[in-house]
Design a protein around this motif. Structure first.
Motif, short mmCIF file in Angstrom:
data_model
loop_
_atom_site.label_atom_id
_atom_site.label_comp_id
_atom_site.label_asym_id
_atom_site.label_seq_id
_atom_site.Cartn_x
_atom_site.Cartn_y
_atom_site.Cartn_z
N ASP A 82 0.83 -1.21 0.00
CA ASP A 82 0.00 0.00 0.00
C ASP A 82 0.87 1.26 0.00
O ASP A 82 0.60 2.22 -0.74
CB ASP A 82 -0.92 -0.01 1.23
CG ASP A 82 -1.97 1.08 1.17
OD1 ASP A 82 -2.94 0.93 0.40
OD2 ASP A 82 -1.81 2.09 1.89
N THR A 83 1.92 1.24 0.80
CA THR A 83 2.82 2.39 0.87
C THR A 83 3.56 2.59 -0.46
O THR A 83 3.76 3.73 -0.90
CB THR A 83 3.83 2.23 2.01
OG1 THR A 83 3.12 2.08 3.25
CG2 THR A 83 4.76 3.44 2.11
N ALA A 84 3.97 1.51 -1.09
CA ALA A 84 4.67 1.61 -2.37
C ALA A 84 3.79 2.27 -3.42
O ALA A 84 4.27 3.08 -4.23
CB ALA A 84 5.10 0.23 -2.85
N ILE A 85 2.51 1.95 -3.41
CA ILE A 85 1.58 2.60 -4.34
C ILE A 85 1.47 4.08 -4.00
O ILE A 85 1.45 4.93 -4.90
CB ILE A 85 0.21 1.90 -4.28
CG1 ILE A 85 0.29 0.54 -4.98
CG2 ILE A 85 -0.86 2.78 -4.94
CD1 ILE A 85 -0.97 -0.29 -4.90
N GLN A 86 1.43 4.41 -2.73
CA GLN A 86 1.35 5.82 -2.32
C GLN A 86 2.57 6.60 -2.80
O GLN A 86 2.46 7.74 -3.25
CB GLN A 86 1.22 5.91 -0.80
CG GLN A 86 0.76 7.26 -0.29
CD GLN A 86 -0.68 7.56 -0.65
OE1 GLN A 86 -1.44 6.65 -0.94
NE2 GLN A 86 -1.04 8.83 -0.64
N VAL A 87 3.74 5.98 -2.71
CA VAL A 87 4.97 6.64 -3.17
C VAL A 87 4.89 6.92 -4.67
O VAL A 87 5.34 7.96 -5.15
CB VAL A 87 6.20 5.77 -2.84
CG1 VAL A 87 7.45 6.29 -3.56
CG2 VAL A 87 6.44 5.72 -1.33
N HIS A 88 4.31 5.99 -5.42
CA HIS A 88 4.18 6.15 -6.87
C HIS A 88 3.03 7.06 -7.28
O HIS A 88 2.92 7.44 -8.46
CB HIS A 88 3.98 4.79 -7.54
CG HIS A 88 5.24 3.99 -7.68
ND1 HIS A 88 5.82 3.33 -6.63
CD2 HIS A 88 6.01 3.73 -8.77
CE1 HIS A 88 6.92 2.70 -7.05
NE2 HIS A 88 7.06 2.93 -8.34
N GLY A 89 2.16 7.39 -6.32
CA GLY A 89 1.01 8.21 -6.67
C GLY A 89 0.07 7.47 -7.62
O GLY A 89 -0.05 6.24 -7.56
N GLY A 90 -0.55 8.19 -8.52
CA GLY A 90 -1.51 7.60 -9.45
C GLY A 90 -0.92 6.50 -10.30
O GLY A 90 -1.60 5.52 -10.64
N ASP B 117 1.12 -0.38 -15.84
CA ASP B 117 2.48 -0.17 -16.34
C ASP B 117 3.49 -0.69 -15.32
O ASP B 117 4.62 -1.08 -15.66
CB ASP B 117 2.75 1.32 -16.60
CG ASP B 117 1.83 1.90 -17.67
OD1 ASP B 117 0.63 2.01 -17.38
OD2 ASP B 117 2.31 2.22 -18.77
N TYR B 118 3.10 -0.66 -14.05
CA TYR B 118 3.91 -1.20 -12.96
C TYR B 118 3.16 -2.42 -12.40
O TYR B 118 1.93 -2.48 -12.46
CB TYR B 118 4.07 -0.16 -11.84
CG TYR B 118 4.95 1.02 -12.19
CD1 TYR B 118 6.33 0.97 -11.99
CD2 TYR B 118 4.40 2.19 -12.70
CE1 TYR B 118 7.13 2.06 -12.30
CE2 TYR B 118 5.20 3.28 -13.01
CZ TYR B 118 6.57 3.21 -12.81
OH TYR B 118 7.36 4.30 -13.10
N PRO B 119 3.90 -3.35 -11.82
CA PRO B 119 3.22 -4.53 -11.24
C PRO B 119 2.70 -4.30 -9.83
O PRO B 119 2.24 -5.23 -9.17
CB PRO B 119 4.33 -5.59 -11.24
CG PRO B 119 5.57 -4.81 -11.06
CD PRO B 119 5.36 -3.50 -11.78
N LEU B 120 2.76 -3.04 -9.34
CA LEU B 120 2.42 -2.78 -7.95
C LEU B 120 0.97 -3.11 -7.62
O LEU B 120 0.67 -3.66 -6.55
CB LEU B 120 2.71 -1.32 -7.60
CG LEU B 120 4.18 -0.90 -7.66
CD1 LEU B 120 4.33 0.58 -7.36
CD2 LEU B 120 5.01 -1.73 -6.68
N GLU B 121 0.05 -2.78 -8.53
CA GLU B 121 -1.35 -3.08 -8.24
C GLU B 121 -1.56 -4.59 -8.16
O GLU B 121 -2.42 -5.06 -7.42
CB GLU B 121 -2.27 -2.44 -9.28
CG GLU B 121 -2.01 -2.82 -10.74
CD GLU B 121 -2.75 -4.09 -11.13
OE1 GLU B 121 -3.73 -4.45 -10.46
OE2 GLU B 121 -2.33 -4.75 -12.10
#
Length: 386
Positions: free
Chosen positions: A335-343, A349-353
């Motif tokens: 969750d924090t990694a997504i917050q760092v990346h913003g939208g 494009d990123y595997p974070l989701e």
């Protein structure tokens, strides 16, 4: 615990990490898109794992495994955690309770599983029996010299590829002061056995391609030769298995969190806003600091729990703590990694989701966070008579 890994253990971790980066990462987008692992890719991963000498690495050398101890196997699972679970399933770690095989079961199930000739799956959960294992209604009754099984199992991972399934069913009931208590027995059931059917399960947002299946038993007749372990001794066998899988969940959560952290760290060091790298803002840099602290803490908890098993020490509470903390840590880190990346963190494009979705199930399977807290608290309070 000796803090710090040996040179051999570092090599094990580095070898598996390299394998995941080179043999798993390239296929992840395809599996995420299609929700399936093509047979040729599955066979290739299995073949390369065998060639590497890591297939069935959780089994002793006496039966053809690599003979890794619990700590070393946790390192393997940690590095596998960086990659797609659907793909690393074919890295091949058969259920270690197959070591309970006896007589002809050794040649029919144990040895082929260790050699990669037959794949197994484990069936415990039912629609009405998840955390309450003894609430299972899938049952076997005696009929002559056989057992006749009826009922349903669900959420059975890997059953779509399994040649046989290790199934836990109720085989009787005892009367206790706290009420009826089911007796449980483990059975080895081959795909294609009359009365046994494997069908598609539910569509999950987590771990796409790592499918869950539903198993139906309709007057499925099994001889005594299919009993794994002792009749009515399934709960003891089950507890042995749960030790290993909970450490696996913890270790894989750590590996996945480290991969997510690498994305966030790189983004914080390169993304610019307001004329400077966003990592220079405390709002971001402090998040980076918290993430790595939690990851390292979960890593040490996990390895310490595995090390206790290697020393022959009681480890039930320590394993529960590792599984609880590491799985919940992974949720916070993704969750924090997504917050760092913003939208951009929510774009594919990123595997974070994907990691964010995958992380959710880790707090549920192999014992929910609530079950882990129960294990931990009971271990502490029981010693004081509470």
């Amino acid at each position: 615990m000796q803090y710090g890994l040996t040179e051999e253990q570092e090599m094990i971790a580095a070898t598996v990490r390299s394998f995941v980066e080179n043999e798993i990462y390239p296929h992840e987008d395809l599996v995420e898109r299609t929700g399936a692992v093509p047979a040729e890719i599955a066979d290739e991963i299995k073949r390369k794992t065998i060639a590497l000498g890591f297939y069935a690495c959780n089994f002793p050398e006496t039966v053809g495994g690599a003979g890794l101890n619990h700590l070393e196997f946790a390192l393997v699972e940690r590095e596998l955690g960086r990659g797609s679970m659907a793909l690393n399933h074919f890295f091949g770690r058969p259920q270690n309770i197959l070591m309970a095989c006896e007589g002809e079961q050794v040649d029919r199930y144990l040895m082929p599983a260790v050699r990669g000739e037959r794949m197994d799956a484990l069936a415990m959960t039912e629609p009405g029996a998840g955390s309450d294992v003894r609430g299972m209604t899938c049952a076997a009754r005696r009929d002559g010299g056989d057992w006749v099984v009826n009922g349903t199992k669900h959420f059975i991972s890997g059953a779509d590829h399994a040649d046989f399934v290790i199934v836990f069913v109720a085989t009787g009931e005892d009367t206790t002061p706290r009420g009826p208590k089911k007796r449980i027995t483990a059975f080895l059931v081959d795909r294609g056995t009359p009365g046994f059917n494997i069908r598609n399960g539910y569509r999950s947002v987590s771990h796409r391609g790592y499918r869950n299946m539903v198993l139906d038993f309709d007057d499925c007749r099994l001889p005594d030769a299919q009993v794994l372990g002792e009749v009515d001794g399934g709960f003891e066998v089950m507890n042995t298995w749960l030790y290993a899988t909970r450490i696996t969940v913890a270790a894989m959560s750590v590996g996945r969190a480290r991969r997510v952290f690498d994305y966030a760290l790189d983004y914080a060091a390169t993304r610019e806003q307001f004329g400077q790298k966003i990592g220079k803002f405390q709002g971001v840099s402090f998040q980076i600091a918290d993430m790595i602290t939690e990851i390292d803490a979960a890593d040490l908890l996990t390895l310490a729990a595995a090390d206790r098993l290697d020393q022959g020490l009681p480890a039930n509470r320590e394993i529960a703590s590792a599984k609880l903390y590491a799985s919940e840590m992974l949720a916070r880190v993704t969750d924090t990694a997504i917050q760092v990346h913003g939208g951009m963190g929510l774009m594919d494009d990123y595997p974070l989701e994907r990691f964010w979705r995958d992380a959710r199930v880790e707090r549920i399977w192999d014992g929910t966070s609530e079950i882990q807290r129960h294990i931990i608290s009971r271990d502490l309070l029981r010693a004081l008579g509470a």
